[in-house]
Design an enzyme around this catalytic site. Structure first.
Site, PDB file in Angstrom:
ATOM      1  N   ARG A  24       0.827  -1.216   0.000  1.00  0.00           N
ATOM      2  CA  ARG A  24       0.000   0.000   0.000  1.00  0.00           C
ATOM      3  C   ARG A  24       0.861   1.266   0.000  1.00  0.00           C
ATOM      4  O   ARG A  24       0.455   2.301   0.550  1.00  0.00           O
ATOM      5  CB  ARG A  24      -0.969   0.038   1.200  1.00  0.00           C
ATOM      6  CG  ARG A  24      -1.989  -1.085   1.198  1.00  0.00           C
ATOM      7  CD  ARG A  24      -3.238  -0.714   2.007  1.00  0.00           C
ATOM      8  NE  ARG A  24      -4.054  -1.899   2.229  1.00  0.00           N
ATOM      9  CZ  ARG A  24      -4.372  -2.373   3.431  1.00  0.00           C
ATOM     10  NH1 ARG A  24      -3.974  -1.780   4.530  1.00  0.00           N
ATOM     11  NH2 ARG A  24      -5.109  -3.464   3.539  1.00  0.00           N
ATOM     12  N   ARG A  28      -3.208   6.471   1.153  1.00  0.00           N
ATOM     13  CA  ARG A  28      -3.805   7.635   1.814  1.00  0.00           C
ATOM     14  C   ARG A  28      -2.887   8.363   2.783  1.00  0.00           C
ATOM     15  O   ARG A  28      -3.175   9.470   3.194  1.00  0.00           O
ATOM     16  CB  ARG A  28      -5.076   7.205   2.564  1.00  0.00           C
ATOM     17  CG  ARG A  28      -6.238   6.879   1.650  1.00  0.00           C
ATOM     18  CD  ARG A  28      -7.440   6.397   2.431  1.00  0.00           C
ATOM     19  NE  ARG A  28      -7.250   5.052   2.970  1.00  0.00           N
ATOM     20  CZ  ARG A  28      -8.097   4.443   3.770  1.00  0.00           C
ATOM     21  NH1 ARG A  28      -9.203   5.056   4.167  1.00  0.00           N
ATOM     22  NH2 ARG A  28      -7.863   3.219   4.206  1.00  0.00           N
ATOM     23  N   ARG A  37      -6.516  11.448  -5.791  1.00  0.00           N
ATOM     24  CA  ARG A  37      -7.792  10.756  -5.611  1.00  0.00           C
ATOM     25  C   ARG A  37      -8.958  11.743  -5.685  1.00  0.00           C
ATOM     26  O   ARG A  37     -10.001  11.450  -6.266  1.00  0.00           O
ATOM     27  CB  ARG A  37      -7.812   9.999  -4.283  1.00  0.00           C
ATOM     28  CG  ARG A  37      -9.165   9.339  -4.044  1.00  0.00           C
ATOM     29  CD  ARG A  37      -9.169   8.344  -2.923  1.00  0.00           C
ATOM     30  NE  ARG A  37     -10.542   7.984  -2.582  1.00  0.00           N
ATOM     31  CZ  ARG A  37     -10.876   7.021  -1.745  1.00  0.00           C
ATOM     32  NH1 ARG A  37      -9.934   6.304  -1.174  1.00  0.00           N
ATOM     33  NH2 ARG A  37     -12.128   6.757  -1.485  1.00  0.00           N
ATOM     34  N   ASP A  74      -7.101  -2.711  -7.068  1.00  0.00           N
ATOM     35  CA  ASP A  74      -7.757  -3.263  -5.881  1.00  0.00           C
ATOM     36  C   ASP A  74      -8.086  -4.723  -6.145  1.00  0.00           C
ATOM     37  O   ASP A  74      -8.404  -5.086  -7.279  1.00  0.00           O
ATOM     38  CB  ASP A  74      -9.029  -2.479  -5.558  1.00  0.00           C
ATOM     39  CG  ASP A  74      -9.592  -2.852  -4.197  1.00  0.00           C
ATOM     40  OD1 ASP A  74     -10.410  -3.806  -4.134  1.00  0.00           O
ATOM     41  OD2 ASP A  74      -9.219  -2.234  -3.193  1.00  0.00           O
ATOM     42  N   TYR A 151     -15.025 -11.834   0.472  1.00  0.00           N
ATOM     43  CA  TYR A 151     -15.767 -10.590   0.202  1.00  0.00           C
ATOM     44  C   TYR A 151     -16.996 -10.870  -0.659  1.00  0.00           C
ATOM     45  O   TYR A 151     -18.051 -10.266  -0.466  1.00  0.00           O
ATOM     46  CB  TYR A 151     -14.867  -9.575  -0.502  1.00  0.00           C
ATOM     47  CG  TYR A 151     -13.809  -8.972   0.377  1.00  0.00           C
ATOM     48  CD1 TYR A 151     -14.075  -7.834   1.139  1.00  0.00           C
ATOM     49  CD2 TYR A 151     -12.534  -9.518   0.450  1.00  0.00           C
ATOM     50  CE1 TYR A 151     -13.098  -7.266   1.946  1.00  0.00           C
ATOM     51  CE2 TYR A 151     -11.553  -8.961   1.257  1.00  0.00           C
ATOM     52  CZ  TYR A 151     -11.841  -7.835   2.000  1.00  0.00           C
ATOM     53  OH  TYR A 151     -10.880  -7.292   2.813  1.00  0.00           O
TER      54      TYR A 151
END
Length: 342
Positions: A24, A28, A37, A74, A151
């Site tokens: 990652r 962020r 973003r 992703d 998921y």
């Protein structure tokens, strides 16, 4: 033969300074990521915009000079390409339409149909192939079938993967069919990433640790082995990193059983344990705890150096034990790099 440090480690070479990248690393915690973003509008729009996805992939390379750049995407893009509905809820994470029955499964697309949705991802890789520094290894990735299935069954992330375990136990035929479809889809997806220019691919099995015994063999080990075998047949010489997170003792022998060139380890096992039990079979990647990127200080430096020392006698790629978190301090990333390279 390339002299890129990550590829050397994946060939089994021992280097005085391990190559380094970070799960990652485009994310962020970086102000420049947040700005890009915002320009994209939302997370999925960023993933599917090749120019902007390439830009955020390049940001940590410009800032830190990592030895590897991991494609910005992703793991849930593959289920979307297979026909699942996917959206993100701000502050809460992903949501998907669920697969809990034979009818739900039958509504999914075949694995050969994924490329139409995923073609922007391959375009991102082509851009990166042109833009990355010549010394930087380009890493593609996908989620492993079990983790992606958790998921798809629950429709969201869950703390214990309970819905997937329930379906696996109650309707093993449907669950196994889903795993098989994801395995085939992952082979197609990663193969096309390699054709576009990825030099290494990584298989993220973030929830492997919740599988035990025969279930671990059936749903973590065997799918990885199938994927890696198929990729090696199609793309000889392209290395694969496997990350069965929190596999514990099942890390031992995982590389041999699956054909992976490297096993990434989380920080629930010690680097010294990994040197003694996992690195005997080849390259190990890891495994600084992500919390050090938040807390920093001397503990960050000491733990980084201890990992480098413990794994320094064999092939090693330095990384975190899991992804960097949004609350990390960018300055701590530089402290970690300095501790590795100093």
């Amino acid at each position: 033969m390339t002299d890129k440090t990550i590829l050397k480690a994946l060939r089994g070479e021992v280097q005085s300074t391990p190559p380094i990248w970070m799960m990652r690393q485009a994310g962020r915690y970086l102000p420049e990521y947040r700005a890009t973003r915002a320009k994209a509008g939302d997370f999925l729009s960023l993933c599917y915009n090749p120019e902007l996805a390439a830009e955020v992939t390049l940001q940590p390379i410009r800032r830190y000079g990592f030895d590897g750049a991991i494609l910005f995407a992703d793991i849930l893009l593959l289920p979307q390409a297979l026909g699942a509905d996917l959206w993100f809820v701000t502050g809460e994470g992903p949501r998907l339409s669920t697969v809990t029955s034979q009818a739900d499964f039958d509504a999914l697309k075949p694995s050969s149909d994924v490329h139409e949705v995923l073609s922007p991802i391959y375009d991102t890789i082509r851009i990166l192939k042109q833009e990355l520094p010549k010394v930087t290894t380009l890493i593609g990735f996908a989620g492993a079938p079990w983790t992606v299935a958790t998921y798809m069954v629950a429709g969201r992330g869950t703390p214990d993967q309970g819905p997937a375990h329930a379906l696996k136990d109650e309707n093993r035929a449907v669950f196994s069919a889903l795993i098989d479809l994801l395995t085939e889809g992952t082979i197609e997806y990663l193969s096309r990433q390699i054709e576009a220019g990825a030099e290494v691919v990584k298989l993220f099995d973030s929830w492997a640790g919740s599988l035990k015994g025969q279930d671990f063999d059936d749903f973590a080990l065997k799918p990885a082995q199938k994927i890696i075998t198929a990729l090696k047949a199609r793309h000889p010489g392209v290395p694969v990193i496997a990350f069965p997170r929190e596999a514990g003792n099942r890390y031992v022998g995982f590389a041999k059983a699956t054909g992976a060139d490297c096993v990434a380890i989380d920080n629930s096992v010690s680097a010294q344990w990994a040197a003694d039990h996992v690195q005997v079979d080849g390259c190990v990647q890891g495994n600084l705890a992500s919390r050090h990127m938040v807390t920093g200080g001397q503990a960050l430096v000491d733990e980084t150096r201890a990992i480098v020392q413990a794994l320094g006698k064999g092939p090693h790629i330095f990384n975190l034990g899991h992804g960097i978190t949004p609350d990390a301090d960018p300055d701590n990333v530089q402290r970690m790099i300095d501790a590795v390279r100093g």
